[in-house]
Write a protein that holds these residues in place. Sequence first.
Motif, PDB file in Angstrom:
ATOM      1  N   GLU A  50     132.419   8.817 -20.188  1.00  0.00           N
ATOM      2  CA  GLU A  50     131.180   8.122 -20.580  1.00  0.00           C
ATOM      3  C   GLU A  50     131.184   7.661 -22.037  1.00  0.00           C
ATOM      4  O   GLU A  50     130.676   6.594 -22.353  1.00  0.00           O
ATOM      5  N   THR A  51     131.755   8.424 -22.941  1.00  0.00           N
ATOM      6  CA  THR A  51     131.692   8.088 -24.366  1.00  0.00           C
ATOM      7  C   THR A  51     132.509   6.865 -24.734  1.00  0.00           C
ATOM      8  O   THR A  51     132.283   6.266 -25.773  1.00  0.00           O
ATOM      9  N   SER A  52     133.455   6.464 -23.910  1.00  0.00           N
ATOM     10  CA  SER A  52     134.314   5.336 -24.279  1.00  0.00           C
ATOM     11  C   SER A  52     133.873   4.026 -23.640  1.00  0.00           C
ATOM     12  O   SER A  52     134.612   3.075 -23.637  1.00  0.00           O
ATOM     13  N   ARG A  53     132.669   3.945 -23.125  1.00  0.00           N
ATOM     14  CA  ARG A  53     132.253   2.754 -22.390  1.00  0.00           C
ATOM     15  C   ARG A  53     131.554   1.685 -23.215  1.00  0.00           C
ATOM     16  O   ARG A  53     131.119   0.703 -22.680  1.00  0.00           O
ATOM     17  N   THR A  54     131.381   1.861 -24.502  1.00  0.00           N
ATOM     18  CA  THR A  54     130.758   0.795 -25.274  1.00  0.00           C
ATOM     19  C   THR A  54     131.710  -0.391 -25.344  1.00  0.00           C
ATOM     20  O   THR A  54     132.917  -0.233 -25.401  1.00  0.00           O
ATOM     21  N   ILE A  55     131.156  -1.565 -25.335  1.00  0.00           N
ATOM     22  CA  ILE A  55     131.970  -2.767 -25.287  1.00  0.00           C
ATOM     23  C   ILE A  55     132.266  -3.274 -26.681  1.00  0.00           C
ATOM     24  O   ILE A  55     133.389  -3.603 -27.007  1.00  0.00           O
ATOM     25  N   PHE A  56     131.267  -3.315 -27.521  1.00  0.00           N
ATOM     26  CA  PHE A  56     131.427  -3.797 -28.881  1.00  0.00           C
ATOM     27  C   PHE A  56     131.205  -2.636 -29.840  1.00  0.00           C
ATOM     28  O   PHE A  56     130.377  -1.778 -29.583  1.00  0.00           O
ATOM     29  N   SER A  57     131.913  -2.615 -30.930  1.00  0.00           N
ATOM     30  CA  SER A  57     131.639  -1.590 -31.926  1.00  0.00           C
ATOM     31  C   SER A  57     130.747  -2.206 -32.998  1.00  0.00           C
ATOM     32  O   SER A  57     130.962  -3.329 -33.424  1.00  0.00           O
ATOM     33  N   GLY A  94     125.038 -11.595 -20.980  1.00  0.00           N
ATOM     34  CA  GLY A  94     123.725 -11.325 -21.572  1.00  0.00           C
ATOM     35  C   GLY A  94     123.440  -9.840 -21.701  1.00  0.00           C
ATOM     36  O   GLY A  94     122.926  -9.377 -22.722  1.00  0.00           O
ATOM     37  N   THR A  95     123.787  -9.075 -20.695  1.00  0.00           N
ATOM     38  CA  THR A  95     123.572  -7.629 -20.730  1.00  0.00           C
ATOM     39  C   THR A  95     124.445  -6.985 -21.799  1.00  0.00           C
ATOM     40  O   THR A  95     123.986  -6.109 -22.535  1.00  0.00           O
ATOM     41  N   ALA A  96     125.693  -7.402 -21.898  1.00  0.00           N
ATOM     42  CA  ALA A  96     126.603  -6.835 -22.890  1.00  0.00           C
ATOM     43  C   ALA A  96     126.108  -7.100 -24.309  1.00  0.00           C
ATOM     44  O   ALA A  96     126.168  -6.221 -25.173  1.00  0.00           O
ATOM     45  N   ILE A  97     125.599  -8.290 -24.541  1.00  0.00           N
ATOM     46  CA  ILE A  97     125.115  -8.634 -25.884  1.00  0.00           C
ATOM     47  C   ILE A  97     123.837  -7.867 -26.218  1.00  0.00           C
ATOM     48  O   ILE A  97     123.700  -7.312 -27.300  1.00  0.00           O
ATOM     49  N   ARG A  98     122.912  -7.815 -25.278  1.00  0.00           N
ATOM     50  CA  ARG A  98     121.633  -7.148 -25.524  1.00  0.00           C
ATOM     51  C   ARG A  98     121.747  -5.635 -25.621  1.00  0.00           C
ATOM     52  O   ARG A  98     121.112  -5.017 -26.461  1.00  0.00           O
ATOM     53  N   ARG A  99     122.503  -5.016 -24.739  1.00  0.00           N
ATOM     54  CA  ARG A  99     122.531  -3.553 -24.656  1.00  0.00           C
ATOM     55  C   ARG A  99     123.759  -2.912 -25.271  1.00  0.00           C
ATOM     56  O   ARG A  99     123.854  -1.697 -25.313  1.00  0.00           O
ATOM     57  N   ASN A 100     124.732  -3.707 -25.667  1.00  0.00           N
ATOM     58  CA  ASN A 100     125.999  -3.205 -26.194  1.00  0.00           C
ATOM     59  C   ASN A 100     126.775  -2.406 -25.150  1.00  0.00           C
ATOM     60  O   ASN A 100     127.645  -1.615 -25.485  1.00  0.00           O
ATOM     61  N   ARG A 101     126.439  -2.548 -23.913  1.00  0.00           N
ATOM     62  CA  ARG A 101     127.166  -1.896 -22.820  1.00  0.00           C
ATOM     63  C   ARG A 101     126.809  -2.582 -21.512  1.00  0.00           C
ATOM     64  O   ARG A 101     125.829  -3.307 -21.428  1.00  0.00           O
ATOM     65  N   ILE A 102     127.631  -2.347 -20.507  1.00  0.00           N
ATOM     66  CA  ILE A 102     127.387  -2.870 -19.162  1.00  0.00           C
ATOM     67  C   ILE A 102     127.039  -1.684 -18.273  1.00  0.00           C
ATOM     68  O   ILE A 102     127.810  -0.723 -18.205  1.00  0.00           O
TER      69      ILE A 102
END
Length: 110
Positions: free
Chosen positions: A100-107, A38-46
Amino acid sequence: WPVLAFRSFERMTGRRHPRRLARTAGLLIASTGGVLLGTAIRRNRIPKELGWLAATHAMVLGTTSVIRSVRGTGVRSNITDAMFEFPIALGWIARLTAPETSRTIFSRAV
């Protein structure tokens, strides 16, 4: 899985006593996975704290599987489970220690 189909769970993993403990662990693991997803989908990051929670969950589950397999209290699938859990944990740790810049999960497409 132990919450929905306990008999098939025991066939794959071996007998569990008491059953409520296996069901409780299953619910805790599922709830953690739900929060992470849920967090990954909502925020695009963990957030880093949740990432460490995921990494430690994977390490604990993998270690438990190895111990049960070595002691002979589990079944062969325990070692297979550990083979998946440890790379998952290492992946989380690699991701958490990356810049820090490479931590997004989804593009996102722009």
